[in-house]
Design a protein around this motif. Structure first.
Motif, PDB file in Angstrom:
ATOM      1  N   SER A 135       0.821  -1.215   0.000  1.00 48.47           N
ATOM      2  CA  SER A 135       0.000   0.000   0.000  1.00 48.47           C
ATOM      3  C   SER A 135       0.854   1.264   0.000  1.00 48.47           C
ATOM      4  CB  SER A 135      -0.932   0.010   1.214  1.00 48.47           C
ATOM      5  OG  SER A 135      -1.881  -1.031   1.136  1.00 48.47           O
ATOM      6  N   LEU A 136       2.005   1.199   0.634  1.00 49.16           N
ATOM      7  CA  LEU A 136       2.891   2.358   0.663  1.00 49.16           C
ATOM      8  C   LEU A 136       3.398   2.706  -0.728  1.00 49.16           C
ATOM      9  CD1 LEU A 136       4.878   1.593   3.925  1.00 49.16           C
ATOM     10  CD2 LEU A 136       3.432   3.585   3.519  1.00 49.16           C
ATOM     11  N   ALA A 137       3.552   1.702  -1.573  1.00 51.82           N
ATOM     12  CA  ALA A 137       4.014   1.952  -2.942  1.00 51.82           C
ATOM     13  C   ALA A 137       2.903   2.532  -3.806  1.00 51.82           C
ATOM     14  CB  ALA A 137       4.541   0.662  -3.559  1.00 51.82           C
ATOM     15  N   SER A 138       1.659   2.139  -3.517  1.00 56.10           N
ATOM     16  CA  SER A 138       0.532   2.586  -4.338  1.00 56.10           C
ATOM     17  C   SER A 138      -0.149   3.833  -3.792  1.00 56.10           C
ATOM     18  CB  SER A 138      -0.499   1.455  -4.456  1.00 56.10           C
ATOM     19  OG  SER A 138      -0.974   1.072  -3.180  1.00 56.10           O
ATOM     20  N   GLY A 139       0.230   4.243  -2.582  1.00 56.07           N
ATOM     21  CA  GLY A 139      -0.356   5.449  -2.004  1.00 56.07           C
ATOM     22  C   GLY A 139      -1.680   5.231  -1.309  1.00 56.07           C
ATOM     23  N   ASN A 140      -2.079   3.964  -1.103  1.00 54.87           N
ATOM     24  CA  ASN A 140      -3.338   3.688  -0.410  1.00 54.87           C
ATOM     25  C   ASN A 140      -3.208   3.976   1.078  1.00 54.87           C
ATOM     26  OD1 ASN A 140      -4.487   2.777  -2.809  1.00 54.87           O
ATOM     27  ND2 ASN A 140      -3.846   0.666  -2.453  1.00 54.87           N
ATOM     28  N   LYS A 141      -4.333   4.263   1.719  1.00 54.88           N
ATOM     29  CA  LYS A 141      -4.284   4.550   3.152  1.00 54.88           C
ATOM     30  C   LYS A 141      -3.948   3.285   3.929  1.00 54.88           C
ATOM     31  CE  LYS A 141      -9.176   4.015   4.467  1.00 54.88           C
ATOM     32  NZ  LYS A 141     -10.347   4.712   5.055  1.00 54.88           N
ATOM     33  N   ILE A 142      -3.348   3.476   5.081  1.00 55.90           N
ATOM     34  CA  ILE A 142      -2.916   2.373   5.931  1.00 55.90           C
ATOM     35  C   ILE A 142      -3.906   2.209   7.081  1.00 55.90           C
ATOM     36  CG2 ILE A 142      -1.014   1.457   7.309  1.00 55.90           C
ATOM     37  CD1 ILE A 142      -0.392   1.870   4.315  1.00 55.90           C
ATOM     38  N   ASP A 143      -4.179   0.967   7.454  1.00 52.02           N
ATOM     39  CA  ASP A 143      -5.135   0.695   8.527  1.00 52.02           C
ATOM     40  C   ASP A 143      -4.728   1.393   9.823  1.00 52.02           C
ATOM     41  OD1 ASP A 143      -6.436  -0.921   6.737  1.00 52.02           O
ATOM     42  OD2 ASP A 143      -5.660  -2.802   7.556  1.00 52.02           O
ATOM     43  N   GLU A 144      -5.732   1.821  10.577  1.00 55.61           N
ATOM     44  CA  GLU A 144      -5.479   2.536  11.833  1.00 55.61           C
ATOM     45  C   GLU A 144      -4.675   1.704  12.824  1.00 55.61           C
ATOM     46  OE1 GLU A 144      -8.807   5.382  13.302  1.00 55.61           O
ATOM     47  OE2 GLU A 144      -9.834   3.790  12.201  1.00 55.61           O
ATOM     48  N   THR A 145      -4.960   0.413  12.873  1.00 57.09           N
ATOM     49  CA  THR A 145      -4.233  -0.431  13.826  1.00 57.09           C
ATOM     50  C   THR A 145      -2.758  -0.547  13.451  1.00 57.09           C
ATOM     51  OG1 THR A 145      -5.022  -2.343  12.561  1.00 57.09           O
ATOM     52  CG2 THR A 145      -6.188  -1.815  14.585  1.00 57.09           C
ATOM     53  N   ILE A 146      -2.468  -0.609  12.168  1.00 57.89           N
ATOM     54  CA  ILE A 146      -1.071  -0.674  11.719  1.00 57.89           C
ATOM     55  C   ILE A 146      -0.336   0.591  12.149  1.00 57.89           C
ATOM     56  CG2 ILE A 146       0.460  -0.791   9.723  1.00 57.89           C
ATOM     57  CD1 ILE A 146      -0.975  -3.372  10.120  1.00 57.89           C
ATOM     58  N   LEU A 147      -0.969   1.729  11.935  1.00 56.41           N
ATOM     59  CA  LEU A 147      -0.354   2.998  12.327  1.00 56.41           C
ATOM     60  C   LEU A 147      -0.068   3.022  13.827  1.00 56.41           C
ATOM     61  CD1 LEU A 147      -2.592   5.486  10.284  1.00 56.41           C
ATOM     62  CD2 LEU A 147      -0.302   4.671   9.689  1.00 56.41           C
ATOM     63  N   ALA A 148      -1.032   2.563  14.616  1.00 52.62           N
ATOM     64  CA  ALA A 148      -0.867   2.580  16.072  1.00 52.62           C
ATOM     65  C   ALA A 148       0.240   1.633  16.517  1.00 52.62           C
ATOM     66  CB  ALA A 148      -2.186   2.213  16.748  1.00 52.62           C
TER      67      ALA A 148
END
Length: 459
Positions: A91-104
């Protein structure tokens, strides 16, 4: 002798200088001209995150060695139970948003320095995150939250928290809402006209029935604890095993479940509803194409979108009212974050955004002293992938003081028990009574309002 001591000291100093220079050369942050997404992607790769947190990750050269390879295999299995970052990396390569739990989760391990594992970067010198890399990762997390998850309701101090105040409402069709409310409480959706949606999701008792397992037609009991219907609109999927992607899909399940409402088909349900002239007139005014499973569940979904409970004491605290909650609750919130609760219980609903493995630190099911049931398999029931066995949708924590008993199996009668069990089985920690009580004090501040009144067990 003094000469050899001097030579030894010089050799040690030379080795330290060599290691320091080598570390600085190897451990370089990504170029500043990269986007924050590509910086984060590069750090995930160079930091060795994908070695253990991706089923397809490149394994270190020593992974096939005797003894060491066994340790590596264990780290990989444990890493994948915690999180698979394959989708995030893509997703980081395609610019898609990242899940909230991953961010946390990333924010937590970067902040406390718990990842990568010490034994990993002792071998892979460039894997440990330096100050610049940590800053890049935290800036990326903040940007993701601001772009995709900010409600604009939190005060500046809490604007970048993984938990945000809930909105007062979401857009709905008022006519569908009123019709959906009728259908939600209509026992004719069940085969013997005794059970409605509200039977298990009572709006007067926190959106649940406060039973370990809900009672369906003929006195039958299901095998899983009923989740609350309040704020379910914010869940990324419905049911503990995620088998429904929307509220409408969820509403279609229980009427045909042989234990819950036991109707043979929606045609049978429609035949009963169609005999009600007043209801039919109302239904046709909203859905000119008439009764159907799609239209019935659409109306129920629209009603359930209104079951939002804003303005809890904690919401007011996040908005800047420091007097809204007690010091004990404030301390409890700090402990909630310190003990990683806020890495899974995220977002406006404090959960409902991911599947997580039950028993990361200890085997919950082996120590539960109860036979394994089909419901205990969790997400595995739907995917048949072994990594999903015992993995469940994380429940939201709003109004949690009203929704006992707890867990998918309804095994915990009190919040304190649930908190201490989670600390033991997810973290491997024995949480002190005093700390558990502070976390419970915080969780008690999550009870919100419905239709302008604070939700209670007797609304």
């Amino acid at each position: 002798m003094k000469k050899w001591i001097k030579i030894g000291v010089m050799a040690i100093l030379a080795a330290i200088i060599f290691i320091a220079i080598t570390y600085r050369v190897i451990n370089q942050p990504p170029p500043a001209n990269l986007t924050s997404e590509m910086q984060a992607r590069t750090i995930l790769e160079t930091g060795g995150c994908l070695s253990c947190h991706s089923a397809d990750g490149e394994r270190p050269f020593y992974a096939s060695f005797p003894i060491v390879g066994f340790m590596v295999k264990g780290d990989i299995e444990k890493g994948l139970k915690h999180e698979d970052l394959t989708k995030t990396y893509e997703s980081l390569a395609s610019g898609n948003k990242i899940d909230e739990t991953i961010l946390a989760k990333i924010e937590k391990v970067v902040t406390d320095g718990s990842m990568p594992l010490h034994r990993y970067y002792m071998i892979h010198w460039g894997a440990s995150l330096n100050k610049e890399e940590k800053s890049m990762m935290l800036s990326w997390v903040k940007k993701q939250r601001e772009t995709h998850y900010a409600t604009g309701l939190a005060c500046e101090e809490f604007a970048n928290e993984s938990i945000q105040p809930i909105v007062d409402s979401i857009p709905v069709n008022p006519d569908k809402v009123e019709l959906g409310k009728i259908l939600f409480h209509d026992t004719r959706l069940s085969s013997d006209n005794t059970v409605s949606c509200a039977s298990c999701h009572d709006l007067n008792t926190g959106g649940v029935d406060n039973k370990q397992y809900s009672e369906g037609v003929g006195g039958q009991f299901g095998g899983v604890n009923a989740p609350t219907v309040y704020n379910a609109a914010f869940n990324f999927v419905q049911f503990w095993d995620g088998r429904a992607g929307t509220l409408a899909e969820q509403a279609a399940g229980p009427p045909l479940n042989p234990v819950e409402m036991a109707s043979q088909s929606f045609d049978d349900i429609i035949a009963k509803l169609a005999a009600d002239k007043e209801l039919t007139k109302r239904f046709m005014a909203i859905y000119p194409d008439g009764y159907s499973e799609k239209n019935i569940t659409d109306a129920i979904e629209e009603f359930e979108k209104t079951l939002i409970t804003p303005n809890s004491a904690f919401d007011r605290y996040l908005k800047g009212d420091k007097s809204a909650i007690s010091q004990e609750a404030i301390d409890g919130y700090a402990l909630f974050k310190e003990n990683k609760c806020a890495t899974c219980h995220v977002g406006v609903n404090l959960g409902g955004q991911s599947y997580e493995y039950m028993g990361l630190a200890h085997s919950y099911f082996e120590e539960r002293n109860a036979p394994i049931t089909e419901e205990d398999n969790g997400r595995f029931k739907q995917t048949k992938e072994e990594r999903d066995r015992h993995r469940f949708k994380v429940p939201g924590l709003r109004n949690i003081e009203l929704t006992a008993p707890y867990f998918h199996d309804g095994s915990q009668k009190t919040m304190k028990d649930a908190v201490q069990y989670m600390a033991k089985y997810q973290l491997g920690d024995e949480l002190k009574d005093n700390d558990a009580e502070k976390i419970v004090a915080f969780m008690n501040t999550l009870t919100g309002e419905f239709q302008g009144k604070k939700l209670t067990s007797a609304n």
